[in-house]
Design an enzyme around this catalytic site. Structure first.
Site, PDB file in Angstrom:
ATOM      1  N   LYS A  41      -7.045  -4.995  -2.986  1.00  0.00           N
ATOM      2  CA  LYS A  41      -7.771  -5.539  -1.827  1.00  0.00           C
ATOM      3  C   LYS A  41      -8.699  -4.476  -1.269  1.00  0.00           C
ATOM      4  O   LYS A  41      -8.473  -3.281  -1.462  1.00  0.00           O
ATOM      5  CB  LYS A  41      -6.780  -6.028  -0.771  1.00  0.00           C
ATOM      6  CG  LYS A  41      -5.859  -4.938  -0.277  1.00  0.00           C
ATOM      7  CD  LYS A  41      -4.821  -5.492   0.665  1.00  0.00           C
ATOM      8  CE  LYS A  41      -3.953  -4.394   1.235  1.00  0.00           C
ATOM      9  NZ  LYS A  41      -4.700  -3.378   2.008  1.00  0.00           N
ATOM     10  N   CYS A  43      -1.895  -2.883   7.685  1.00  0.00           N
ATOM     11  CA  CYS A  43      -1.795  -3.811   6.555  1.00  0.00           C
ATOM     12  C   CYS A  43      -0.501  -4.616   6.525  1.00  0.00           C
ATOM     13  O   CYS A  43      -0.522  -5.791   6.146  1.00  0.00           O
ATOM     14  CB  CYS A  43      -2.035  -3.058   5.252  1.00  0.00           C
ATOM     15  SG  CYS A  43      -3.763  -2.519   5.138  1.00  0.00           S
ATOM     16  N   ASP A  95       0.794  -1.246   0.000  1.00  0.00           N
ATOM     17  CA  ASP A  95       0.000   0.000   0.000  1.00  0.00           C
ATOM     18  C   ASP A  95       0.822   1.290   0.000  1.00  0.00           C
ATOM     19  O   ASP A  95       0.513   2.224   0.761  1.00  0.00           O
ATOM     20  CB  ASP A  95      -0.966   0.007   1.203  1.00  0.00           C
ATOM     21  CG  ASP A  95      -1.996  -1.127   1.164  1.00  0.00           C
ATOM     22  OD1 ASP A  95      -1.967  -1.937   0.222  1.00  0.00           O
ATOM     23  OD2 ASP A  95      -2.814  -1.206   2.097  1.00  0.00           O
TER      24      ASP A  95
HETATM   25  C1  VGL Z   1      -4.613   0.563   5.721  1.00  0.00           C
HETATM   26  C2  VGL Z   1      -6.194   1.457   7.100  1.00  0.00           C
HETATM   27  C3  VGL Z   1      -7.148   1.340   6.108  1.00  0.00           C
HETATM   28  C4  VGL Z   1      -3.184   0.163   5.534  1.00  0.00           C
HETATM   29  C5  VGL Z   1      -5.553   0.421   4.720  1.00  0.00           C
HETATM   30  O1  VGL Z   1      -2.708   0.101   4.377  1.00  0.00           O
HETATM   31  O2  VGL Z   1      -2.511  -0.091   6.557  1.00  0.00           O
HETATM   32  N1  VGL Z   1      -4.944   1.075   6.905  1.00  0.00           N
HETATM   33  N2  VGL Z   1      -6.819   0.824   4.926  1.00  0.00           N
END
Ligand code: VGL
Ligand code: ZN
Length: 197
Positions: free
Chosen positions: A106, A151, A8
């Site tokens: 995702k 994540c 991410d």
């Molecule tokens: C994430 C919160 C919501 C992350 C993704 O990548 O850690 N955290 N969506």
């Protein structure tokens, strides 16, 4: 065989983004440098439809960082972020995304969040990444990215439980750190057999 899993590294998790992780952009060059050392590079991309159930704005009277009970367990509510196709969902401009063998998206189902690159937050619905890695003969994973305590943590723990040898490079991760979530994540990763380096 050894894969780099980059979690991410998207604009919304970098300074200026909707769910900015402090220092999120500082890890990009180091991640690019690691890509060339691995047999495979996988990027994950948080990829939510508008009105996703993990957004506080979807829940009347709730604000960001409050927790709600979902059918699959407790869920932290977030500011709207990583909406499919938006600039915030794009990878950081300097991330060498062209080096990726696979991009795994995702969180695309409206009713369920997915922190882990392997399973949605019900811990049951697979993303398909396990099969991809196994069929490529990959047994060793290095994980980096955002955010350490959400994540990256969920992905690393799932990977270790699935039997992969997992290292998290903490210098190439940054955390959100809500209410001690970073310390809890580090302890959880270590007890799952994840190596923190
Ligand atoms: C994430 C919160 C919501 C992350 C993704 O990548 O850690 N955290 N969506
Ligand atoms: Zn998300």
């Amino acid at each position: 065989m050894h894969a780099l899993i980059v979690i991410d590294v998207q604009n919304d998790f970098c300074p200026g983004g909707a769910l900015a992780v402090p220092g999120g952009d500082e890890i990009v060059q180091g991640i690019n440098a690691l890509m060339v050392e691995c047999d495979a590079v996988v990027l994950t991309q948080d990829w939510h439809p508008a009105g996703h159930s993990s957004f506080a704005s979807t829940h009347e009277g709730k604000g960001p960082y409050e927790v709600v009970e979902m059918p699959y367990g407790p869920q932290v509510l977030w500011p709207d972020h990583c909406i499919q196709g938006s600039p915030g969902a794009a990878f950081h401009m300097e991330l060498e995304a062209d080096r990726a063998d696979l991009i795994i998206r995702k969180g695309f189902r409206a009713g369920i969040d997915s922190y882990s690159a392997f399973f949605e937050n019900d811990h049951t619905t697979p993303t398909g990444l396990e099969g991809y890695l196994r069929t490529r003969g990959i047994d060793r994973l290095t994980m980096v990215g955002l955010a350490t305590d959400f994540c990256v943590n969920f992905s690393a723990v799932d990977a270790a439980r699935l039997g992969f040898q997992v290292e998290v490079h903490e210098q190439l991760c940054r955390a959100i750190d809500l209410d001690g979530s970073l310390a809890a994540a580090r302890a959880g990763m270590q007890s799952a057999g994840v190596k923190l380096v």
